[in-house]
Design an enzyme around this catalytic site. Structure first.
Site, PDB file in Angstrom:
ATOM      1  N   GLU A 138       8.964  -5.642   5.740  1.00  0.00           N
ATOM      2  CA  GLU A 138       8.313  -6.018   4.278  1.00  0.00           C
ATOM      3  C   GLU A 138       9.107  -5.845   3.237  1.00  0.00           C
ATOM      4  O   GLU A 138      10.225  -5.478   3.132  1.00  0.00           O
ATOM      5  CB  GLU A 138       6.960  -5.204   4.415  1.00  0.00           C
ATOM      6  CG  GLU A 138       7.189  -3.792   4.514  1.00  0.00           C
ATOM      7  CD  GLU A 138       6.031  -2.908   4.637  1.00  0.00           C
ATOM      8  OE1 GLU A 138       4.792  -3.302   4.235  1.00  0.00           O
ATOM      9  OE2 GLU A 138       6.035  -1.733   5.077  1.00  0.00           O
TER      10      GLU A 138
ATOM     11  N   TYR B  58      -2.336   7.822  -0.593  1.00  0.00           N
ATOM     12  CA  TYR B  58      -2.918   7.136  -2.000  1.00  0.00           C
ATOM     13  C   TYR B  58      -3.264   5.471  -1.712  1.00  0.00           C
ATOM     14  O   TYR B  58      -3.175   5.185  -0.816  1.00  0.00           O
ATOM     15  CB  TYR B  58      -1.909   7.196  -2.906  1.00  0.00           C
ATOM     16  CG  TYR B  58      -0.688   6.165  -2.683  1.00  0.00           C
ATOM     17  CD1 TYR B  58       0.132   6.231  -1.832  1.00  0.00           C
ATOM     18  CD2 TYR B  58      -0.522   4.784  -3.447  1.00  0.00           C
ATOM     19  CE1 TYR B  58       1.245   5.640  -1.224  1.00  0.00           C
ATOM     20  CE2 TYR B  58       0.396   4.135  -3.274  1.00  0.00           C
ATOM     21  CZ  TYR B  58       1.269   4.122  -2.318  1.00  0.00           C
ATOM     22  OH  TYR B  58       2.459   3.340  -2.098  1.00  0.00           O
TER      23      TYR B  58
HETATM   24  N1  PDD Z   1       1.979  -0.898  -2.545  1.00  0.00           N
HETATM   25  N2  PDD Z   1       3.610  -2.642   1.848  1.00  0.00           N
HETATM   26  C1  PDD Z   1       4.080  -1.579   1.045  1.00  0.00           C
HETATM   27  C2  PDD Z   1       5.020  -0.785   1.598  1.00  0.00           C
HETATM   28  C3  PDD Z   1       3.209  -1.280   0.117  1.00  0.00           C
HETATM   29  O1  PDD Z   1       3.511  -0.302  -0.644  1.00  0.00           O
HETATM   30  C4  PDD Z   1       2.070  -2.331  -0.288  1.00  0.00           C
HETATM   31  C5  PDD Z   1       1.351  -1.931  -1.743  1.00  0.00           C
HETATM   32  C6  PDD Z   1       1.901  -3.416   0.234  1.00  0.00           C
HETATM   33  C7  PDD Z   1       0.847  -4.166  -0.015  1.00  0.00           C
HETATM   34  O2  PDD Z   1      -0.542  -3.820   0.531  1.00  0.00           O
HETATM   35  P1  PDD Z   1      -1.659  -4.107  -0.579  1.00  0.00           P
HETATM   36  O3  PDD Z   1      -1.697  -5.751  -0.307  1.00  0.00           O
HETATM   37  O4  PDD Z   1      -2.887  -3.758   0.252  1.00  0.00           O
HETATM   38  O5  PDD Z   1      -1.535  -3.588  -1.976  1.00  0.00           O
HETATM   39  C8  PDD Z   1       2.761  -3.630   1.407  1.00  0.00           C
HETATM   40  C9  PDD Z   1       1.130  -0.521  -3.616  1.00  0.00           C
HETATM   41  C10 PDD Z   1       0.673  -1.502  -4.361  1.00  0.00           C
HETATM   42  C11 PDD Z   1       2.197   0.409  -4.284  1.00  0.00           C
HETATM   43  O6  PDD Z   1       2.634   1.213  -3.614  1.00  0.00           O
HETATM   44  O7  PDD Z   1       2.253   0.538  -5.686  1.00  0.00           O
END
Ligand code: PDD
Length: 278
Positions: free
Chosen positions: A178, A30
Site C-alpha cells: 500500500e 488513532y
Molecule cells: N492514513 N493505509 C495506511 C497505512 C494509512 O495510514 C491510511 C490512512 C490508509 C487509508 O485509509 P482510509 O481510507 O481509511 O483513510 C491506508 C491516515 C489518513 C493518516 O495516517 O494520516
C-alpha cells in the site's frame, strides 16, 4: 482548541504526561477523519475501526460512538469549522500513563486527545496526478491496526519526498502492499487490483468505498497480491485515503505510468466518489 484527556485547552496548555505510553512505545491508536463542508465523512466506519484497533491491542475503550461523536462535533464548533469549511479531525487514544516498562499494568486509564483544523482538499493533485516512489515496507506485521507506531511509514514518506515524490508505494520483498498513508490500486486492462485486506495493510475506509463504487461502474476488482513488475506495467495507478481521496499516480520512480496522463478509470472513480460526499 484541543481536547486532551477530558479537558478543552488552548495549544499552550495542551500537555501530555512524559510517561504516557503513547510517547514511550507508540502505544496507542488513532483515526483521521475528513470533514467536508462542516460534516464528518464516514463517522461510523472510523469509530468502528478505532474500537477494533483498541481491542486488538487490549487498550481499554470506554467510549460509545455517540460520546466520541459529540466530542468531535464540539471540536468543530470550538474551532469555527462551519458548513463552508473542509477540515481534518484527528483522534488518538493511548493506553495510559505508567512507569516505563514494556509490559503494561492492568487497569490503566486510556487517554483520549483530539484536534481539528481547516484543510483544503488536494484539488490540484487530484486533477493532475502525482509522482510516487517505490520504497521497501519495513513496518511491523500488524498494519491492519491503526497504531501510533508510524516510524516505518514516516521514514518511507520522507524518502519518497527526498526523491521528489508525493507518496511512497511500499513493497515487501517485491510484493506491493500500500502507500505510506494510503491504499493503492492498479488498473490493468480495465480490472482493478489491490492488496487483500489482511494484516499487511490498513483496511482503508476509502478503499472499501472505491471497491463498492467500482461495482456500480461494472469494473471488476481483484483483491490479490501483485509484484513491482506488474506495478510498472499498470495502465493506471491510484491511491485512496481520507486525506488523498482518489489520487491518480502519473509517474513512478520518474517514469510515466501508462500514458503518463490521468486515466479514464480513475476519473470515473473520482466522479463517483464525489457523489458520496455531502
Ligand atoms: N492514513 N493505509 C495506511 C497505512 C494509512 O495510514 C491510511 C490512512 C490508509 C487509508 O485509509 P482510509 O481510507 O481509511 O483513510 C491506508 C491516515 C489518513 C493518516 O495516517 O494520516
Amino acid at each position: 482548541m484541543y481536547y486532551v484527556d477530558g479537558r478543552w485547552v488552548e495549544a499552550a496548555e495542551a500537555y501530555i504526561h512524559p510517561e504516557d505510553r503513547g510517547y514511550q512505545f507508540g502505544d496507542g491508536i488513532y483515526e483521521v477523519f475528513r470533514i467536508y463542508q462542516g460534516k464528518i465523512y464516514q463517522w461510523e466506519a472510523h469509530y468502528t475501526r478505532l474500537a477494533r484497533s483498541a481491542k486488538e491491542l487490549q487498550i481499554a475503550f470506554p467510549w460509545t460512538s455517540s460520546e466520541l461523536q459529540s466530542i468531535a462535533e464540539q471540536l468543530l464548533d470550538k474551532n469555527s469549522i462551519t458548513e463552508t469549511d473542509d477540515a481534518i479531525l484527528y483522534m488518538q487514544v493511548t493506553r495510559g500513563t505508567a512507569p516505563r516498562q514494556h509490559e503494561f499494568p492492568e487497569g490503566l486509564r486510556p487517554i483520549l486527545s483530539a484536534f481539528a483544523r481547516k484543510k483544503e482538499r488536494p484539488r490540484a493533485e487530484m486533477q493532475n496526478g502525482i509522482a510516487a516512489a517505490l520504497i521497501p515496507d519495513i513496518r511491523w506485521l500488524r498494519c491492519d491496526i491503526k497504531s501510533l507506531n508510524l516510524l516505518g511509514a514516516a521514514m518511507a514518506k520522507q524518502q519518497a519526498k527526498q526523491q521528489g515524490a508525493f507518496e511512497a508505494i511500499l513493497h515487501r520483498d517485491g510484493t506491493v502492499t500500500e502507500g505510506s498513508s494510503s491504499n493503492l490500486f492498479v488498473v490493468k486492462d480495465n480490472v482493478l487490483y489491490t492488496h487483500p485486506a489482511n494484516h499487511l495493510i490498513l483496511h482503508g475506509i476509502t478503499r472499501q468505498i472505491v471497491i463498492a463504487l467500482a461495482g456500480t461502474l461494472s469494473l471488476e476488482v481483484r483483491e490479490e497480491t501483485f509484484d513491482a513488475e506488474f506495478l510498472k506495467q499498470a495502465d493506471e495507478l491510484f491511491f485512496t485515503g481520507t486525506t488523498v481521496e482518489v489520487m491518480p499516480v502519473v509517474s513512478l520512480d520518474g517514469k510515466p505510468v501508462g500514458s503518463g496522463q490521468v486515466g479514464e478509470v480513475v476519473r470515473k472513480l473520482q466522479e463517483a466518489f464525489e457523489g458520496t460526499i455531502g
